[in-house]
Design an enzyme around this catalytic site. Structure first.
Site, PDB file in Angstrom:
ATOM      1  N   ARG A  46       0.815  -1.217   0.000  1.00  0.00           N
ATOM      2  CA  ARG A  46       0.000   0.000   0.000  1.00  0.00           C
ATOM      3  C   ARG A  46       0.848   1.266   0.000  1.00  0.00           C
ATOM      4  O   ARG A  46       0.395   2.306  -0.491  1.00  0.00           O
ATOM      5  CB  ARG A  46      -0.942  -0.008   1.200  1.00  0.00           C
ATOM      6  CG  ARG A  46      -2.027  -1.078   1.088  1.00  0.00           C
ATOM      7  CD  ARG A  46      -3.094  -0.902   2.139  1.00  0.00           C
ATOM      8  NE  ARG A  46      -4.157  -1.896   2.002  1.00  0.00           N
ATOM      9  CZ  ARG A  46      -5.269  -1.874   2.698  1.00  0.00           C
ATOM     10  NH1 ARG A  46      -5.488  -0.918   3.601  1.00  0.00           N
ATOM     11  NH2 ARG A  46      -6.191  -2.803   2.537  1.00  0.00           N
ATOM     12  N   ASP A 159     -15.700  10.090   7.818  1.00  0.00           N
ATOM     13  CA  ASP A 159     -14.629   9.123   7.560  1.00  0.00           C
ATOM     14  C   ASP A 159     -13.310   9.850   7.792  1.00  0.00           C
ATOM     15  O   ASP A 159     -13.263  11.092   7.783  1.00  0.00           O
ATOM     16  CB  ASP A 159     -14.707   8.575   6.133  1.00  0.00           C
ATOM     17  CG  ASP A 159     -14.001   7.236   5.995  1.00  0.00           C
ATOM     18  OD1 ASP A 159     -14.690   6.187   6.059  1.00  0.00           O
ATOM     19  OD2 ASP A 159     -12.763   7.219   5.851  1.00  0.00           O
TER      20      ASP A 159
END
Length: 291
Positions: A46, A159
């Site tokens: 990632r 979020d």
């Protein structure tokens, strides 16, 4: 100071144990996300794009940059986007929406939500918006079927990832994402693109206007919410935290949950054994007791 991306061949860099320990400790402290050593390959994968973007030749160099004053100011948002998981769907775990409209909302109306003129719902960890827009559709249907009984819902969706919040605010989805939405609701609440070569839809204005979006880190001491919430959806989020952090987070949720309000968790999550001020009323559905 950024190091130039040197002669290292792409794909040959490895995340060394020392650097993984530095990064995983930082991620846990800042985001609350547990990162055991079994996640080394995932974290390496990632972050590889960030190394390329910054022209860095090793994960050690990335750590040095991240922990510098410049890195902490500029890179944190990118690290957050890289390590957070944003899997979501419309009508995910559909029995929750059935329970919401058949049990939770009628119970809330009984204890005076309608008299207050507000129905406050929080989608915590909303990802790219499918959950809050599902809520807006099912609640629009409930109000249509029970005219005058239910106040207009106010849905807060939060979020930690700016990237997914931008997607949620646009409210545009590829056709392959809307398969779980019942056909009747698709016709009522989705707008098709006028360009036949662009297979996307947009959420219609009415359900879109019910939802407001904001960035929030669950590790913040105070969430900064102005009003108590009647319902909190936080599904498939606390699974990424250790037990102590889960318990602390649920307690913080409960400080923002009105007595008689409901907390929905994901089907793989449980509060069994946790010292928290809610009682289970259905599978992965909890309620804060009335005084």
């Amino acid at each position: 100071m950024l190091r130039p991306y040197g002669p290292t061949i792409e794909g040959t860099m490895n995340l060394q144990p020392r650097d993984f320990t530095r990064l995983s400790g930082f991620i846990y402290g800042e985001l609350g996300i547990k990162m055991p050593s079994s996640k080394t390959t995932m974290l390496e994968s990632r972050l590889a794009k960030r190394l390329r973007a910054l022209k860095l030749d090793s994960y050690g160099a990335y750590c040095d940059y991240l922990f510098s004053d410049q890195g902490l100011a500029e890179e944190m948002v990118h690290l957050t986007n890289a390590v957070t998981t944003n899997k979501t769907d419309f009508f995910r775990e559909p029995n929750h929406f059935t329970y919401l409209t058949q049990t939770a909302i009628p119970e809330l109306l009984k204890i005076g939500t309608a008299e207050r003129g507000k129905l406050k719902i929080w989608s915590a960890g909303c990802s790219s918006g499918e959950e809050p827009y599902t809520l807006s559709m099912v609640l629009s249907e409930f109000r249509e079927q029970h005219p005058g009984r239910c106040p207009r819902p106010q849905i807060l969706a939060t979020d930690i990832s700016d990237r997914v919040l931008d997607m949620a605010r646009r409210a545009v989805y590829h056709l392959d994402r809307i398969a779980p939405i019942p056909p009747l609701l698709r016709r009522k609440y989705l707008l098709k693109s006028k360009n036949p070569s662009n297979p996307v839809v947009r959420i219609a204005p009415e359900p879109r206007e019910m939802v407001s979006f904001g960035r929030l880190n669950f590790m913040d001491d105070a969430f900064g919410l102005d009003e108590m919430q009647d319902v909190i959806f936080c599904r498939n989020v606390i699974i990424y935290f250790d037990r102590e952090t889960q318990e602390q987070l649920v307690r913080k949720f409960c400080r923002h949950l009105r007595p008689g309000g409901y907390l929905f968790l994901g089907h793989s999550e449980s509060l069994h054994g946790c010292d928290v001020p809610v009682k289970q009323v259905a599978p992965t559905v909890y309620r804060k007791p009335l005084p």
